[in-house]
Write an enzyme that holds these catalytic residues in place. Structure first.
Site: not given
Ligand code: NOJ
Length: 733
Positions: A265-269
């Protein structure tokens, strides 16, 4: 995948508990570096407890052999099954030796140079203990307001696909387990570059036509090139945040395209699915993302806190967890981490390789190749090394930091060769320097307030005086590197602060000006184009910036870069790209007022995609086709002879475009389908050959949801830019 690895993964998977499996799907920020909004409870610390419990699959932002070894040791000492961590980091345009920002590097159209740059970045990163970079970013960028256009290959899916594949070859080599290769990551899947209004992290709403024909091809090229991992993104795409999109991640990527690696995932996505209004809470977010095929949760705390319980109640199938873990373990095996978890941890290698002379030499070479000569009226360039008094003016002239660029990994602050230093090395006393003004942005690294324009004009008179007393002025202006990149969208992409005033005052004092631009995105240059005879686009070129620019300014290197993104006349034209549709009311309706245009500006770019000059000139002959009728099974051969009609050797990027005139869905007025970088001595000629098949003419039809070429009339263009072309017609039958 090799059967040996496959077997090992299956054996390991059989032994793993649910908790251990989910642990592999978790990535934490190790907090040596911060590349996202870390929750306060985790900032600045290693997740010791989790590492000891063996419920971490990966860390990002762990820096240096020493610290990476420490984290790996904690894990292995405590982990029942001794599964090593994989360490990821944003190695975007170099690790310690900095290369041009990716947009700049793409301007070289030199795939070997781009591969070489990624190779060095991988060598340094791997020598520092890392195994995985979050690059290349392959988002097509057509909106210069979006700060991250600096991180991609520009506006074109064809060029973008080739650049992406070259970068993957550079990072991964042909053996992921070698100690100088790292896993690559194609990001951000997908359509992140279409953020509305160019505003970072904003929603995207695009047609299937654009998604399949423009946005997805570079990702498909990455999969075909064997990219080890893919990152999803922050954006909502047509109503579904991409992190929760089964269509993208399962149906397309892992299904139709056969991608065997894993999706991070992207950062905290994943956690942000709650903010998007797609999930009630982080538990539901975990379910949505895991079911949609997001295999690893970067810093989102959704999988670590909720996924096990959701598997137990049957909301996520164990088969999906196994699939994710299998993918992650496979990449770890391919990297050789199971054979030797410390194989990338060697302080001697780290010391020897980072910022080595060899790497700096490659950085200088790639930097020179990335420079684009936009204008050179009256052959003011190249400058003379003697007999000319040179003023070197501008807020960026002596700057040793901005050229390092915005995704600078472990670059040493203020370590770039400045333009002033580069010029002094070549001409010594013949050059004099005055700053003229500051860049006009306040707090550099984290621009949190909008108080970025300062109005101090006190240094301008000194610069004007110097300009008056010089034969020629090299004027270095543009953007701070922190004005582009992640979270750096701008509504005004022009020159911040009093740079415009400085330019006008200097030009009034001495019109013999060479404008050297350093910037991370296309800028509107109408004024400069009207009043300044020579303009050189140098992006943010990295560690060797000043040497590379001086090489070009003084003719030791003949520039050959071509723009990978259109430069507007006015920022109101954005989004602006050459591959536009014709519309129902094109130029042919003019001079009536009722056609698609602006009443206060021209439609086309000031400097179009593919534009770039040389110190020599190239003459294009006529296009020769082997046939004017091509069959669906056959091919079309086009050739053209190019002659170097100037007095020095030079390189030219010969570009081929096509247009499908009438189709079941409208097609762009031009699409790049081939290019060749050739080198010609003065007076020499070369015939360049291209071959097209129906595959090159195919497009995705959003009604039938299929790819295919349609019979009918086409135009084929060859030339030196998307504007300067010749055209011949042919028919596909
Ligand atoms: C957020 C960015 O969007 C992504 O590209 C990057 O890799 C991660 N942060 C990790 O730093």
């Amino acid at each position: 995948m090799s059967t040996a690895i496959h077997k090992k993964v299956e054996v390991l998977l059989q032994q793993m508990t649910l908790k251990e499996k989910i642990g592999q799907m978790v990535q934490y920020n190790a907090s040596w570096d911060l590349t996202g909004p870390a929750p306060s409870e985790t900032s600045g610390a290693l997740p010791y407890k989790e590492l000891e419990e063996g419920v971490v699959g990966s860390l990002l932002n762990a820096i240096s052999v020493k610290d990476i070894r420490k984290a790996q040791q904690i894990t292995l000492e405590h982990h029942r099954l001794k599964i090593p961590l994989i360490f990821g980091y944003d190695v975007i345009h170099g690790y310690k030796t900095m290369f041009p920002i990716p947009l700049g590097e793409s301007a070289s159209w030199d795939l070997e140079a781009i591969e070489a740059s990624a190779r060095v970045a991988a060598t340094e990163a791997a020598a520092a203990g890392l195994n995985w970079t979050f690059a290349p970013m392959v988002d097509v960028g057509r909106d210069a307001r979006w700060g991250r256009v600096m991180e991609g290959a520009g506006e074109d899916p064809y060029l973008g696909s080739l650049v992406a594949a070259a970068r993957i070859r550079g990072f991964q080599g042909d053996d992921l387990s070698a100690t100088d290769t790292i896993a690559a990551c194609a990001k951000h899947f997908a359509a992140y570059g279409y953020a509305e209004g160019g505003r970072e992290y904003n929603s995207t709403d695009i047609s299937d036509n654009v998604l399949h024909n423009v946005v997805l091809p570079p990702f498909k090229a990455c999969v075909d090139a064997g990219v080890a991992t893919v990152m999803n993104g922050f954006n909502d795409l047509n109503g579904t945040p991409v992190t929760a999109s089964s269509y993208l991640q399962r149906d397309l990527l892992k299904g139709a395209w056969g991608f065997e690696g894993f999706v991070v995932s992207d950062w905290a996505s994943i956690a942000e699915l709650v903010m998007h209004g797609r999930a009630t809470d982080k538990a539901e977010a975990a379910v949505l993302a895991a079911n949609a095929g997001s295999d690893m949760d970067m810093e989102g705390y959704c999988y670590s806190e909720h996924l096990a319980e959701k598997v137990q109640v049957g909301e996520v199938d164990m088969a999906k967890i196994d699939d994710a873990v299998r993918r992650i373990l496979t990449v770890k095996y391919k990297l050789g981490l199971f054979d030797d978890p410390y194989k990338y941890c060697n302080e001697k290698r780290e010391q020897a390789l980072l910022l080595s002379d060899e790497h700096l030499a490659i950085a200088r070479d790639v930097a020179r190749k990335s420079i684009v000569l936009l204008k050179n009226e009256g052959d003011i360039l190249p400058l003379k090394k003697s007999g000319q008094k040179i003023a070197v003016i501008g807020p960026l002239a002596a700057c040793k930091d901005v050229p390092l660029g915005s995704w600078r990994a472990q670059a040493i602050t203020d370590s770039a060769v400045s333009l002033w230093e580069g010029i002094q090395t070549l001409v010594g006393e013949n050059a004099k320097h005055a700053k003229g003004c500051d860049l006009g942005i306040g707090n550099r690294a984290f621009i949190l307030e909008l108080t970025i324009n300062e109005d101090d004009v006190s240094k301008i008179p000194e610069a004007v005086e110097l300009a008056k007393n010089s034969d020629v002025v090299v004027l270095a202006v543009g953007e701070d590197c922190w004005q582009s990149g992640e979270a750096r969208s701008r509504v005004d992409i022009g020159f911040a602060g009093v740079q415009q005033q400085l330019m006008e005052a200097v030009v009034a004092a001495n019109p013999n000006v060479v404008l050297v631009l350093m910037n991370g995105r296309p800028m509107p240059l109408a004024w400069a184009d009207a009043y300044i005879p020579a303009i050189v686009e140098t992006w943010h070129l990295g560690s060797e910036a000043g040497n590379a620019i001086a090489d070009v300014l003084f003719g030791d290197y003949n520039p050959s870069g071509k723009l990978p993104m259109s430069f507007p006349r006015h920022q109101g034209q954005i989004p602006l790209y050459y591959s536009r549709k014709q519309t129902g009311r094109g130029e042919s309706v003019a001079p009536s007022v009722f056609w698609s245009h602006y009443i206060d500006e021209q439609n086309d770019a000031l400097y179009p995609f593919g534009h770039g000059l040389s110190y020599t000139t190239f003459e294009y002959g006529d296009i020769q086709l082997n046939t004017s009728e091509m069959s669906m099974e056959g091919s079309l051969k086009a050739s053209i002879t190019i002659k170097n009609t100037g007095e020095r050797a030079g390189k030219e990027v010969v570009q081929l475009y096509i247009r499908d005139l009438i189709a079941s869905e409208t097609r762009p007025i031009k699409e790049l389908k081939g290019f060749q970088l050739i080198k010609l001595d003065a007076g020499a000629s070369e015939t360049v050959h291209f071959e097209l098949t129906a595959k090159d003419l195919a497009f995705y039809n959003s009604m039938t949801k299929t790819w295919g070429a349609e019979a009918g009339k086409f135009e084929l263009f060859i030339g030196s830019s998307s504007r300067e072309v010749q055209m011949v017609g042919f028919e596909l039958r």
